[in-house]
Design a protein around this motif. Structure first.
Motif, PDB file in Angstrom:
ATOM      1  N   VAL A 175       0.833  -1.200   0.000  1.00  0.00           N
ATOM      2  CA  VAL A 175       0.000   0.000   0.000  1.00  0.00           C
ATOM      3  C   VAL A 175       0.866   1.247   0.000  1.00  0.00           C
ATOM      4  O   VAL A 175       0.708   2.141  -0.845  1.00  0.00           O
ATOM      5  CB  VAL A 175      -0.948   0.015   1.213  1.00  0.00           C
ATOM      6  N   PHE A 176       1.805   1.342   0.930  1.00  0.00           N
ATOM      7  CA  PHE A 176       2.637   2.538   1.019  1.00  0.00           C
ATOM      8  C   PHE A 176       3.615   2.628  -0.141  1.00  0.00           C
ATOM      9  O   PHE A 176       3.955   3.735  -0.583  1.00  0.00           O
ATOM     10  CB  PHE A 176       3.365   2.575   2.362  1.00  0.00           C
ATOM     11  N   LEU A 177       4.075   1.498  -0.653  1.00  0.00           N
ATOM     12  CA  LEU A 177       4.930   1.531  -1.835  1.00  0.00           C
ATOM     13  C   LEU A 177       4.179   2.122  -3.025  1.00  0.00           C
ATOM     14  O   LEU A 177       4.693   2.995  -3.728  1.00  0.00           O
ATOM     15  CB  LEU A 177       5.411   0.114  -2.142  1.00  0.00           C
ATOM     16  N   LEU A 178       2.955   1.663  -3.228  1.00  0.00           N
ATOM     17  CA  LEU A 178       2.159   2.175  -4.349  1.00  0.00           C
ATOM     18  C   LEU A 178       1.745   3.616  -4.134  1.00  0.00           C
ATOM     19  O   LEU A 178       1.616   4.386  -5.094  1.00  0.00           O
ATOM     20  CB  LEU A 178       0.927   1.282  -4.552  1.00  0.00           C
ATOM     21  N   LEU A 179       1.537   4.014  -2.879  1.00  0.00           N
ATOM     22  CA  LEU A 179       1.261   5.426  -2.600  1.00  0.00           C
ATOM     23  C   LEU A 179       2.465   6.289  -2.968  1.00  0.00           C
ATOM     24  O   LEU A 179       2.308   7.411  -3.450  1.00  0.00           O
ATOM     25  CB  LEU A 179       0.900   5.614  -1.129  1.00  0.00           C
ATOM     26  N   GLY A 180       3.670   5.755  -2.728  1.00  0.00           N
ATOM     27  CA  GLY A 180       4.868   6.475  -3.147  1.00  0.00           C
ATOM     28  C   GLY A 180       4.941   6.632  -4.651  1.00  0.00           C
ATOM     29  O   GLY A 180       5.290   7.703  -5.169  1.00  0.00           O
ATOM     30  N   VAL A 181       4.601   5.567  -5.378  1.00  0.00           N
ATOM     31  CA  VAL A 181       4.578   5.626  -6.848  1.00  0.00           C
ATOM     32  C   VAL A 181       3.558   6.670  -7.316  1.00  0.00           C
ATOM     33  O   VAL A 181       3.843   7.492  -8.189  1.00  0.00           O
ATOM     34  CB  VAL A 181       4.238   4.248  -7.445  1.00  0.00           C
ATOM     35  N   GLU A 182       2.362   6.637  -6.733  1.00  0.00           N
ATOM     36  CA  GLU A 182       1.308   7.577  -7.119  1.00  0.00           C
ATOM     37  C   GLU A 182       1.681   9.010  -6.767  1.00  0.00           C
ATOM     38  O   GLU A 182       1.325   9.954  -7.486  1.00  0.00           O
ATOM     39  CB  GLU A 182       0.000   7.197  -6.428  1.00  0.00           C
ATOM     40  N   ALA A 183       2.387   9.204  -5.647  1.00  0.00           N
ATOM     41  CA  ALA A 183       2.774  10.558  -5.235  1.00  0.00           C
ATOM     42  C   ALA A 183       3.729  11.186  -6.244  1.00  0.00           C
ATOM     43  O   ALA A 183       3.621  12.381  -6.551  1.00  0.00           O
ATOM     44  CB  ALA A 183       3.420  10.509  -3.844  1.00  0.00           C
ATOM     45  N   ILE A 184       4.667  10.401  -6.755  1.00  0.00           N
ATOM     46  CA  ILE A 184       5.585  10.917  -7.779  1.00  0.00           C
ATOM     47  C   ILE A 184       4.828  11.242  -9.053  1.00  0.00           C
ATOM     48  O   ILE A 184       5.059  12.276  -9.705  1.00  0.00           O
ATOM     49  CB  ILE A 184       6.707   9.900  -8.060  1.00  0.00           C
ATOM     50  N   ARG A 185       3.895  10.389  -9.429  1.00  0.00           N
ATOM     51  CA  ARG A 185       3.078  10.631 -10.617  1.00  0.00           C
ATOM     52  C   ARG A 185       2.268  11.926 -10.458  1.00  0.00           C
ATOM     53  O   ARG A 185       2.188  12.744 -11.375  1.00  0.00           O
ATOM     54  CB  ARG A 185       2.138   9.447 -10.849  1.00  0.00           C
ATOM     55  N   THR A 186       1.678  12.096  -9.281  1.00  0.00           N
ATOM     56  CA  THR A 186       0.879  13.292  -9.024  1.00  0.00           C
ATOM     57  C   THR A 186       1.740  14.549  -9.002  1.00  0.00           C
ATOM     58  O   THR A 186       1.343  15.601  -9.511  1.00  0.00           O
ATOM     59  CB  THR A 186       0.131  13.159  -7.685  1.00  0.00           C
ATOM     60  N   PHE A 187       2.928  14.447  -8.413  1.00  0.00           N
ATOM     61  CA  PHE A 187       3.817  15.606  -8.302  1.00  0.00           C
ATOM     62  C   PHE A 187       4.205  16.145  -9.677  1.00  0.00           C
ATOM     63  O   PHE A 187       4.360  17.361  -9.854  1.00  0.00           O
ATOM     64  CB  PHE A 187       5.072  15.218  -7.511  1.00  0.00           C
ATOM     65  N   LYS A 188       4.345  15.263 -10.659  1.00  0.00           N
ATOM     66  CA  LYS A 188       4.742  15.695 -11.996  1.00  0.00           C
ATOM     67  C   LYS A 188       3.670  16.539 -12.669  1.00  0.00           C
ATOM     68  O   LYS A 188       3.982  17.420 -13.478  1.00  0.00           O
ATOM     69  CB  LYS A 188       5.062  14.473 -12.861  1.00  0.00           C
ATOM     70  N   SER A 189       2.404  16.284 -12.339  1.00  0.00           N
ATOM     71  CA  SER A 189       1.310  17.046 -12.956  1.00  0.00           C
ATOM     72  C   SER A 189       0.744  18.110 -12.023  1.00  0.00           C
ATOM     73  O   SER A 189       0.192  19.100 -12.478  1.00  0.00           O
ATOM     74  CB  SER A 189       0.178  16.095 -13.377  1.00  0.00           C
ATOM     75  N   ASN A 190       0.877  17.895 -10.720  1.00  0.00           N
ATOM     76  CA  ASN A 190       0.340  18.844  -9.737  1.00  0.00           C
ATOM     77  C   ASN A 190       1.309  18.926  -8.561  1.00  0.00           C
ATOM     78  O   ASN A 190       1.143  18.223  -7.562  1.00  0.00           O
ATOM     79  CB  ASN A 190      -1.043  18.377  -9.276  1.00  0.00           C
ATOM     80  N   PRO A 191       2.313  19.786  -8.662  1.00  0.00           N
ATOM     81  CA  PRO A 191       3.405  19.780  -7.677  1.00  0.00           C
ATOM     82  C   PRO A 191       2.990  20.140  -6.258  1.00  0.00           C
ATOM     83  O   PRO A 191       3.632  19.683  -5.306  1.00  0.00           O
ATOM     84  CB  PRO A 191       4.385  20.826  -8.229  1.00  0.00           C
ATOM     85  N   TYR A 192       1.946  20.935  -6.096  1.00  0.00           N
ATOM     86  CA  TYR A 192       1.608  21.412  -4.757  1.00  0.00           C
ATOM     87  C   TYR A 192       0.134  21.222  -4.440  1.00  0.00           C
ATOM     88  O   TYR A 192      -0.734  21.325  -5.316  1.00  0.00           O
ATOM     89  CB  TYR A 192       1.972  22.895  -4.600  1.00  0.00           C
TER      90      TYR A 192
END
Length: 267
Positions: free
Chosen positions: A137-154
């Motif tokens: 769960v937390f590993l995939l949340l880390g993956v999703e967080a990087i994906r989100t940061f690229k399109s919505n940094p803040y």
């Protein structure tokens, strides 16, 4: 809630479950089976399969792959399934079933597990055992967080601007503070490996697509396995047909927890 709205929600939930891809289904099923096996008293499945740094040896290296499937109790397993299913379903839909199997039965489980063992043993001088699917769960949340940061940094909250990549770390701290017995180190290792994968540093660990396509063709996996997702999404799409619409799924956090002397990955 009006009866029609309730029926609509039930229909949507059923439709979502029916559309789950193959590997996600198998993971959920194995978690439930492991919980059922844990109900009997003749064999302690938790002691057998938990990631215990003091018990790791060549003969017990299987623990590095078994501990995500084992949970302390039904509530622990149920909450982990709720958090993991949409995240894993999204991952499998994007990368394909074979790639998901290779990664989650390989480096995306072994790397955070070994990292946890090394840090727990040599840095913290501890021996806390962990179990539960919140590793994933937390590993995939880390993956999703990087994906989100690229399109919505803040993420704007009042006058604050919070970097979106930090959200899994905030969840780790919150879970540690709110849920007694959770493993802060276990969650942190999972998030860090998720960050590395999301940034592309671990993508080389995935099997070559040429090899996976050969296996799919040789074994006719698309024709034999229901809910199978081809590695070649451009040609076959999801379940072997071109998708008619984009599919999205959300996710939520989970935890690593204690069972007596050990810790569980989840509440």
């Amino acid at each position: 809630m009006p009866p029609s709205a309730n029926a609509f929600s039930t229909l949507r939930a059923r439709s979502y479950v029916v559309r789950l891809p193959l590997f996600t289904r198998v993971v959920v099923l194995v978690i439930l089976l492991a919980w059922l096996v844990g109900l009997q008293q003749a064999w302690d499945v938790r002691k057998w399969g938990a990631l215990d740094p003091t018990e790791i040896s060549f003969a017990s290296a299987y623990r590095i792959n078994t501990f995500p499937f084992i949970h302390v109790n039904f509530l622990h397993a149920f909450l982990n399934i709720l958090a993991l299913t949409p995240l894993l379903e999204r991952f499998e839909t994007e990368f394909g079933t074979l790639t998901s199997v290779a990664l989650f039965m390989g480096p995306l489980t072994t790397i955070p597990a070994v990292l946890y063992i090394v840090l727990e043993t040599f840095l913290l001088r501890g021996n806390a055992s962990v179990m539960g699917a919140s590793l994933w769960v937390f590993l995939l949340l880390g993956v999703e967080a990087i994906r989100t940061f690229k399109s919505n940094p803040y993420l704007t909250l009042a006058t604050w601007q919070i970097p979106t990549w930090t959200m899994p770390l905030i969840m780790v701290v919150a879970v540690t503070a709110l849920v007694p017995g959770t493993s802060f180190l276990g969650h942190l290792c999972s998030v860090c490996v998720g960050y590395l994968f999301g940034l592309g540093y671990l993508r080389f660990l995935a099997p070559p697509e040429k090899v996976l396509r050969w296996i799919e063709s040789k074994l006719n996996l698309l024709g034999r396995l229901p809910h199978y997702i081809s590695v070649d999404r451009k040609t076959y799409g999801r379940f072997g047909v071109l998708p008619s619409s984009n599919h999205a799924a959300g996710g939520s956090g989970m935890t690593l927890v204690m069972d007596g002397p050990g810790q569980r990955l989840g509440p």
